[in-house]
Design an enzyme around this catalytic site. Sequence first.
Site: not given
Length: 506
Positions: A332, A444
């Site tokens: 991310c 994630h």
Amino acid sequence: MAKTIMLQGTGSHVGKSILTTALCRIFHQDAMRVVPFKAQNMALNSYVTQTGGEMGRAQVAQAEAAGLEPAVEMNPVLLKPTGNACSQVIVLGRPVGTMSAKEYHSRYSRQALQVIKECLRKLHAEYDVIVIEGAGSPAEVNLKANDIVNMRIAKLAPAPVLLVADIDRGGALASVVGTLELLEPDERDLVKGIIINKFRGDISLLQPALNFLEQKTGKPVVGVVPYLENLGIDDEDSVSLDEKRADGGGEVEIAVLRLPTISNFTDFDALASEAGVTVRYVRQGETLGKPDLIVLPGSKNTTEDLLYLRRNGYDQEILRLVDAGIPVVGICGGYQMLGQEIRDPYRTESDNERVDGLGLLDTVTTFAPEKITHQVTARCISHGFLGLGYDETELQGYEIHMGRTEFTGPVQPAFTITSRSGQPCYHDDGVVRPDGLVMGTYIHGIFDNDKYRRAVVNALRVRKGLAPLATVTDIQAKKQANYDRLAKVVRKSLNMELLYRIMGVR
């Protein structure tokens, strides 16, 4: 109406979340339809539900312990600090803006209270028991007027309160007496018992103090819970990273940069649980050393955290290590840092309009006003990171990001996302550099996929001349076992008959 119990603390980080998780598991084991609830949470560790809503990690663990699929009604308000006393405010899983602490408490919190009331009504209608967690301390007199997480919620629920104190940090008796003294009489009446948490030693030596506490306060001590190590249950607060000290005994070492606004560090808990793997969080002033893998984690303020790397010389250290053949992966915000440039024209995260990236990937990221939040499924077809020839068609994970990343040239995607929030799609995610040393992804939880995690760890082992391991850890089964272990200890430590009487269950 459901039966209720609320855990409030004499301060932050006294163990309210873990004890709430334990009670959820105990009531679930006792065949009750139990649900966790925290009206307002402040955390950088978050999760995305099946419907694409964002909520705090602690309530996710509590939902899992209760045998439930996480839902935003369990945590209707989430505050994600962005720095400079500001937080992104998320209500029912969706961001409504970034506010200063003063603006939120004086103008918005009472508006959010209406949403909280609706969520409580819904949970009362659907469950037998609601286990409610407070935040910080109910005795913060400067915040009480706009409180929407402690005593105001206890009155709304309504719920009897157990006051939790952390004896490991010292001053537990004084903190209990002081907290009760600072409460209003009607609030003090809501406190029906005390829990002493994180106790080490011979409990018989503590008994005189417990007797004193009961006589002084008129409140029963419901239990003394021992200090519990290596619980293997998701944390929501980066304070818990202080307890994640690497033992240095693993054959494979993974170094994670502990960024000032690190988020979703639970991405690496599954790696840390693997035999022969040491996950080391690199704090300010510490060197990266010579790990087998460098990880740039998620961040709530990517450009500021990138500038932190630069100020502390970590950018050059990372570049030198990659040149020496040490692989790096970015998740991310970490993925965004690996690119050529990060742009923030709308000042979404900070006042930095543009910041140069580390230049390890051919990407440019631009922050947008709208956040992308999805649970995703993805496939990995021999993407080449670490020379992996690994194929997997049903990887699970989730996305939480404001950035939109574009490729500045032909790239090898890390993954292909095949569904978002249950809807089929076809979307390339992330990048693997041609030499297989650098990978970035928005997904994630990618290392929570057991076979993929084992493939990555084995690739690191082979690079060191170690034999690959065949054992694949079932991380979800391990989590469930950890919830059972926690429940067993807490059930034994509490006077459960008294607790059930306080709740009006028996």
